[in-house]
Design a protein around this motif. Structure first.
Motif, PDB file in Angstrom:
ATOM      1  N   LEU A 237       0.829  -1.212   0.000  1.00 12.19           N
ATOM      2  CA  LEU A 237       0.000   0.000   0.000  1.00 12.19           C
ATOM      3  C   LEU A 237       0.859   1.256   0.000  1.00 12.19           C
ATOM      4  CD1 LEU A 237      -2.841  -1.031   2.474  1.00 12.19           C
ATOM      5  CD2 LEU A 237      -2.942  -0.888  -0.015  1.00 12.19           C
ATOM      6  N   THR A 238       1.978   1.209   0.698  1.00 10.95           N
ATOM      7  CA  THR A 238       2.876   2.368   0.676  1.00 10.95           C
ATOM      8  C   THR A 238       3.433   2.600  -0.732  1.00 10.95           C
ATOM      9  OG1 THR A 238       3.495   1.925   2.968  1.00 10.95           O
ATOM     10  CG2 THR A 238       4.932   3.366   1.701  1.00 10.95           C
ATOM     11  N   VAL A 288      13.547   6.679   0.870  1.00  8.23           N
ATOM     12  CA  VAL A 288      12.271   7.070   1.472  1.00  8.23           C
ATOM     13  C   VAL A 288      11.322   5.894   1.634  1.00  8.23           C
ATOM     14  CG1 VAL A 288      10.146   8.284   0.864  1.00  8.23           C
ATOM     15  CG2 VAL A 288      12.306   9.506   0.922  1.00  8.23           C
ATOM     16  N   LEU A 289      11.210   5.054   0.615  1.00  2.81           N
ATOM     17  CA  LEU A 289      10.171   4.022   0.645  1.00  2.81           C
ATOM     18  C   LEU A 289      10.341   3.032   1.807  1.00  2.81           C
ATOM     19  CD1 LEU A 289       7.626   3.221  -0.782  1.00  2.81           C
ATOM     20  CD2 LEU A 289       8.944   1.804  -2.342  1.00  2.81           C
ATOM     21  N   PRO A 290      11.556   2.525   2.129  1.00  2.00           N
ATOM     22  CA  PRO A 290      11.675   1.676   3.326  1.00  2.00           C
ATOM     23  C   PRO A 290      11.279   2.397   4.617  1.00  2.00           C
ATOM     24  CG  PRO A 290      13.587   1.399   1.907  1.00  2.00           C
ATOM     25  CD  PRO A 290      12.817   2.561   1.374  1.00  2.00           C
ATOM     26  N   CYS A 291      11.661   3.676   4.722  1.00  2.00           N
ATOM     27  CA  CYS A 291      11.290   4.432   5.928  1.00  2.00           C
ATOM     28  C   CYS A 291       9.778   4.599   6.035  1.00  2.00           C
ATOM     29  CB  CYS A 291      11.976   5.799   5.917  1.00  2.00           C
ATOM     30  SG  CYS A 291      13.779   5.734   5.940  1.00  2.00           S
ATOM     31  N   LEU A 292       9.133   4.925   4.914  1.00  2.00           N
ATOM     32  CA  LEU A 292       7.677   5.052   4.935  1.00  2.00           C
ATOM     33  C   LEU A 292       7.005   3.711   5.201  1.00  2.00           C
ATOM     34  CD1 LEU A 292       7.054   7.512   1.960  1.00  2.00           C
ATOM     35  CD2 LEU A 292       6.901   8.000   4.406  1.00  2.00           C
ATOM     36  N   THR A 293       7.617   2.630   4.743  1.00  2.00           N
ATOM     37  CA  THR A 293       7.061   1.298   5.012  1.00  2.00           C
ATOM     38  C   THR A 293       7.064   1.000   6.506  1.00  2.00           C
ATOM     39  OG1 THR A 293       7.789   0.492   2.850  1.00  2.00           O
ATOM     40  CG2 THR A 293       7.312  -1.156   4.529  1.00  2.00           C
ATOM     41  N   ILE A 294       8.141   1.350   7.188  1.00  2.00           N
ATOM     42  CA  ILE A 294       8.215   1.141   8.641  1.00  2.00           C
ATOM     43  C   ILE A 294       7.127   1.965   9.345  1.00  2.00           C
ATOM     44  CG2 ILE A 294       9.654   1.467  10.682  1.00  2.00           C
ATOM     45  CD1 ILE A 294      12.098   0.967   8.886  1.00  2.00           C
ATOM     46  N   ILE A 295       6.987   3.226   8.910  1.00  2.00           N
ATOM     47  CA  ILE A 295       5.946   4.080   9.511  1.00  2.00           C
ATOM     48  C   ILE A 295       4.562   3.497   9.242  1.00  2.00           C
ATOM     49  CG2 ILE A 295       4.895   6.362   9.395  1.00  2.00           C
ATOM     50  CD1 ILE A 295       7.674   7.485   8.745  1.00  2.00           C
ATOM     51  N   ALA A 296       4.351   3.016   8.017  1.00  2.00           N
ATOM     52  CA  ALA A 296       3.049   2.435   7.670  1.00  2.00           C
ATOM     53  C   ALA A 296       2.767   1.189   8.490  1.00  2.00           C
ATOM     54  CB  ALA A 296       3.016   2.111   6.179  1.00  2.00           C
TER      55      ALA A 296
END
Length: 395
Positions: A237-238, A288-296
């Motif tokens: 989804l991210t 960015v995408l791995p960091c946003l995945t962790i947040i998600a």
């Protein structure tokens, strides 16, 4: 003398223009004869159009002779009206005859007749059957995929080789550009990622608890949410949100620069467009995408904890204890490993579509749409490949 000659010529032209075209229909021994007189030119032939149409519709005419001996000047418009009359007679099976035509009239009538014949005999465009058209569309799509793949590999190779800001002059990394893109693609996307992931995690927890309640196993909703979010849904989804948000932005930015010929200007001044435009965006996406995945993932688990507490009376402490037993490090890494690959796919497709933009706003809109659609499709396909690969290696 010069002015007098011009005046005489103008008077002659005016007198010539006053001779309006006329047509008279007479019958002699069973043969109808259309006698044409005057100047049949563009500015004058409108006065005889109605009379000609009446003659064309006259069913009493069994044979027709057209006498052009009284015609003065004639141009294409007049010749076309005469040819229309002759064509109407031929359509009724008659063989009209033209007499008294001058050389100019003969040339014009022949040219108009040939043009009309070619237009009438031109075969309609042949359309292939639906199978041939479908196969042709598939072939064009395959060639389009091949061209996109070559362009994507070129961008990927240039990115892996290095930033190379200047063509043939070594490598350099523009840290400021990378940080700017991280801020735009990462920090700016945090609110929408958190909101979406929280809602999705809450929905999965509620639906899972509702179904497991029939079996008295509501506690297993923790296993369901933990494994599903960490392995699949969080990163997927991210990536889809980033494809719609940042992938389209990459295509629009590079495409608008392509429209204004700024990409060509970079090449002219000795800069590498891939190093200047594409490299910072790809690096930022990969970060960015791995960091946003962790947040998600944390946001989705938070939404699931809230719903499990209010809907199934599962305390947050019990939820977390069960989550520790249900998952391990491999569950967390299984989703996180996919993130950089999905980021590369989104960035490369957005860059390729941006560099394909033409010189119109319509082209920009089409390629932005294509970028989002292709990115989401490839991201989902890549997630499926990873799922199969993990199953094969038991990860």
């Amino acid at each position: 003398m010069l002015f007098k000659r011009r005046s005489d010529a103008s008077q002659a032209d005016a007198a010539d223009a006053d001779i309006e075209p006329r047509i008279a229909l007479a019958e002699n021994e069973g043969i109808h004869e259309a006698i044409l007189k005057g100047n049949w030119t563009t500015r004058r032939v409108a006065v005889v159009d109605a009379t000609l149409r009446k003659i064309e519709k006259n069913n009493n005419i069994k044979n027709l002779r057209v006498d052009l001996s009284g015609v003065g000047r004639i141009d294409t418009a007049g010749a076309w009206l005469i040819e229309r009359l002759l064509t109407a007679m031929r359509a009724r099976g008659l063989q009209p005859e033209v007499t008294g035509a001058s050389n100019a009239a003969n040339i014009l009538l022949t040219a108009v007749h040939d043009a009309t014949t070619r237009e009438g005999e031109s075969a309609p465009e042949r359309r292939d059957n639906i199978l041939i058209r479908a196969l042709g569309a598939i072939g064009e799509a395959v060639y389009g995929i091949l061209e996109d793949l070559i362009a994507a590999l070129y961008i990927l190779g240039a990115t892996i080789r290095g930033a190379q800001m200047k063509i043939g002059r070594g490598h350099s990394v523009n840290v400021a550009a990378i940080v700017t893109q991280i801020d735009r693609m990462g920090v700016g996307a945090v609110p929408v990622i958190v909101l979406m992931s929280t809602i999705v995690g809450a929905i999965v927890a509620q639906q899972g608890a509702f179904q497991l309640r029939f079996f008295g196993a509501e506690i297993f909703v923790v296993d369901l949410v933990g494994i599903l979010v960490l392995r699949e849904m969080g990163v997927l989804l991210t990536a889809i949100m980033i494809a719609g948000r940042s992938g389209s932005a990459i295509t629009a930015e590079i495409g608008s620069m392509k429209m204004r010929e700024e990409v060509d200007a970079l090449t002219v001044i000795g800069l590498n467009p891939v190093g200047v435009l594409v490299f910072p965006r790809l690096v930022a996406l990969v970060i960015v995408l791995p960091c946003l995945t962790i947040i998600a993932n944390f946001a989705a688990l938070a939404g699931a904890i809230a719903i499990a507490y209010y809907y199934s009376n599962i305390a947050p402490a019990a939820f977390i204890d069960r989550l520790r037993a249900a998952i391990d490090l491999s569950t967390f890494l299984a989703g996180l490993i996919k993130a950089p690959f999905m980021a590369l796919v989104i960035g490369i497709i957005g860059s390729v579509e941006g560099l394909k933009v033409g010189g119109s706003a319509e082209s920009l809109g089409l390629h932005v749409t294509a970028s989002v659609v292709k990115s989401i499709f490839i991201v989902i396909l890549l997630d499926g490949f990873f799922a199969i690969f993990y199953a094969q290696i038991g990860f």
